[in-house]
Design a protein around this motif. Sequence first.
Motif, short mmCIF file in Angstrom:
data_model
loop_
_atom_site.label_atom_id
_atom_site.label_comp_id
_atom_site.label_asym_id
_atom_site.label_seq_id
_atom_site.Cartn_x
_atom_site.Cartn_y
_atom_site.Cartn_z
N ILE A 64 40.38 -9.54 7.44
CA ILE A 64 38.97 -9.96 7.37
C ILE A 64 38.82 -11.21 6.53
CG2 ILE A 64 36.69 -9.34 6.46
CD1 ILE A 64 37.44 -6.38 7.19
N VAL A 65 39.36 -11.19 5.32
CA VAL A 65 39.18 -12.32 4.39
C VAL A 65 39.92 -13.55 4.88
CG1 VAL A 65 39.45 -13.11 2.01
CG2 VAL A 65 38.73 -10.76 2.48
N LYS A 66 41.09 -13.36 5.46
CA LYS A 66 41.83 -14.50 6.00
C LYS A 66 41.02 -15.18 7.10
CE LYS A 66 46.49 -14.98 7.25
NZ LYS A 66 46.16 -16.29 7.56
N GLU A 67 40.51 -14.40 8.02
CA GLU A 67 39.77 -14.96 9.16
C GLU A 67 38.47 -15.61 8.73
OE1 GLU A 67 39.40 -11.77 11.99
OE2 GLU A 67 41.53 -11.88 12.55
N GLU A 68 37.75 -15.00 7.80
CA GLU A 68 36.42 -15.49 7.42
C GLU A 68 36.45 -16.58 6.35
OE1 GLU A 68 33.68 -14.87 8.98
OE2 GLU A 68 34.54 -13.33 10.28
N VAL A 69 37.48 -16.58 5.50
CA VAL A 69 37.49 -17.51 4.35
C VAL A 69 38.76 -18.36 4.33
CG1 VAL A 69 37.43 -17.71 1.84
CG2 VAL A 69 36.04 -15.96 2.97
N VAL A 70 39.90 -17.72 4.15
CA VAL A 70 41.13 -18.47 3.89
C VAL A 70 41.49 -19.41 5.03
CG1 VAL A 70 43.60 -18.29 3.37
CG2 VAL A 70 41.98 -16.68 2.33
N ASP A 71 41.53 -18.91 6.26
CA ASP A 71 41.90 -19.77 7.39
C ASP A 71 40.90 -20.90 7.61
OD1 ASP A 71 44.12 -18.17 7.75
OD2 ASP A 71 43.33 -17.13 9.53
N VAL A 72 39.67 -20.69 7.23
CA VAL A 72 38.61 -21.70 7.42
C VAL A 72 38.68 -22.76 6.32
CG1 VAL A 72 36.11 -22.07 7.54
CG2 VAL A 72 37.11 -20.01 8.56
N PHE A 73 38.85 -22.32 5.08
CA PHE A 73 38.74 -23.24 3.94
C PHE A 73 40.06 -23.80 3.44
CE2 PHE A 73 34.59 -21.45 4.02
CZ PHE A 73 33.77 -22.40 3.42
N ASP A 74 41.18 -23.17 3.77
CA ASP A 74 42.46 -23.64 3.24
C ASP A 74 42.80 -25.03 3.78
OD1 ASP A 74 44.81 -23.43 1.69
OD2 ASP A 74 45.95 -22.78 3.45
N HIS A 75 43.04 -25.94 2.88
CA HIS A 75 43.38 -27.34 3.17
C HIS A 75 42.28 -28.05 3.96
CE1 HIS A 75 47.24 -26.06 1.66
NE2 HIS A 75 47.47 -27.34 1.40
N ALA A 76 41.05 -27.63 3.75
CA ALA A 76 39.88 -28.31 4.32
C ALA A 76 39.18 -29.07 3.20
CB ALA A 76 38.92 -27.30 4.94
N THR A 77 38.33 -30.01 3.59
CA THR A 77 37.47 -30.70 2.64
C THR A 77 36.04 -30.34 2.98
OG1 THR A 77 39.06 -32.52 2.50
CG2 THR A 77 36.86 -32.94 1.64
N VAL A 78 35.29 -29.88 1.97
CA VAL A 78 33.93 -29.40 2.18
C VAL A 78 32.94 -30.41 1.60
CG1 VAL A 78 32.33 -27.48 1.86
CG2 VAL A 78 34.79 -27.05 1.91
N PHE A 79 32.00 -30.80 2.42
CA PHE A 79 30.92 -31.69 2.00
C PHE A 79 29.59 -31.03 2.30
CE2 PHE A 79 34.27 -34.73 3.35
CZ PHE A 79 34.42 -35.46 2.19
N ASN A 80 28.59 -31.30 1.48
CA ASN A 80 27.21 -30.97 1.81
C ASN A 80 26.87 -31.81 3.05
OD1 ASN A 80 24.32 -31.46 1.88
ND2 ASN A 80 24.22 -30.52 -0.14
N LYS A 81 26.27 -31.21 4.06
CA LYS A 81 26.01 -31.95 5.30
C LYS A 81 25.06 -33.13 5.09
CE LYS A 81 22.19 -29.28 7.16
NZ LYS A 81 21.69 -28.47 8.26
N ASN A 82 24.39 -33.19 3.95
CA ASN A 82 23.49 -34.31 3.65
C ASN A 82 24.15 -35.37 2.78
OD1 ASN A 82 21.23 -33.13 5.01
ND2 ASN A 82 21.10 -31.69 3.32
N THR A 83 25.44 -35.29 2.62
CA THR A 83 26.16 -36.18 1.73
C THR A 83 26.21 -37.63 2.21
OG1 THR A 83 28.28 -36.53 0.62
CG2 THR A 83 28.39 -35.72 2.85
N PRO A 84 26.25 -38.57 1.29
CA PRO A 84 26.48 -39.95 1.70
C PRO A 84 27.95 -40.16 2.10
CG PRO A 84 26.24 -39.83 -0.68
CD PRO A 84 25.95 -38.47 -0.14
N HIS A 85 28.79 -39.14 1.92
CA HIS A 85 30.19 -39.20 2.32
C HIS A 85 30.36 -38.88 3.81
CE1 HIS A 85 30.70 -38.31 -2.07
NE2 HIS A 85 31.61 -39.25 -1.93
#
Length: 150
Positions: A64-85
């Motif tokens: 459960i945790v791998k599918e919902e969190v780890v596989d999604v977030f591991d080695h990803a970069t997270v930005f606020n969708k309103n970011t100037p980035h």
Amino acid sequence: MNKIRVTKEFSFETGHALFGYDGKCKNVHGHSYKLAVTVIGTPVSEKNAVKLGMVIDFGDLKKIVKEEVVDVFDHATVFNKNTPHLELAKELEKRGHQVILADYQPTSENMVLHFADKIKTRLPKNLQLHSLKLRETETAYAEWFAEDNA
């Protein structure tokens, strides 16, 4: 019936930037996150059950945790969708990088709320998510407790 809390820990690497922040974390950087997931329930008591004595099979919780969190977030970069980035995010995606454009500021506090929502929906009906602890560094973490959010 006796309630038991069961915890499984996970690790993943994630980059992020805090849009509008007034310190160094406005820049893209990363963390080696550690997530502790605690569920609460009653151990299986049916004598012939393959999971006799378990609140949840650690393998089931891991899935459960791998599918919902780890596989999604591991080695990803997270930005606020309103970011100037946003241009940087699009360029990273174009070059094959995993980018998440979140509806929230990607702080540990908001990430742990997001993870709680995702994990709760996947747990068997006889279990409750008790708490999450998301460690961003060795000395800094955010915690979520079900009792605080009832």
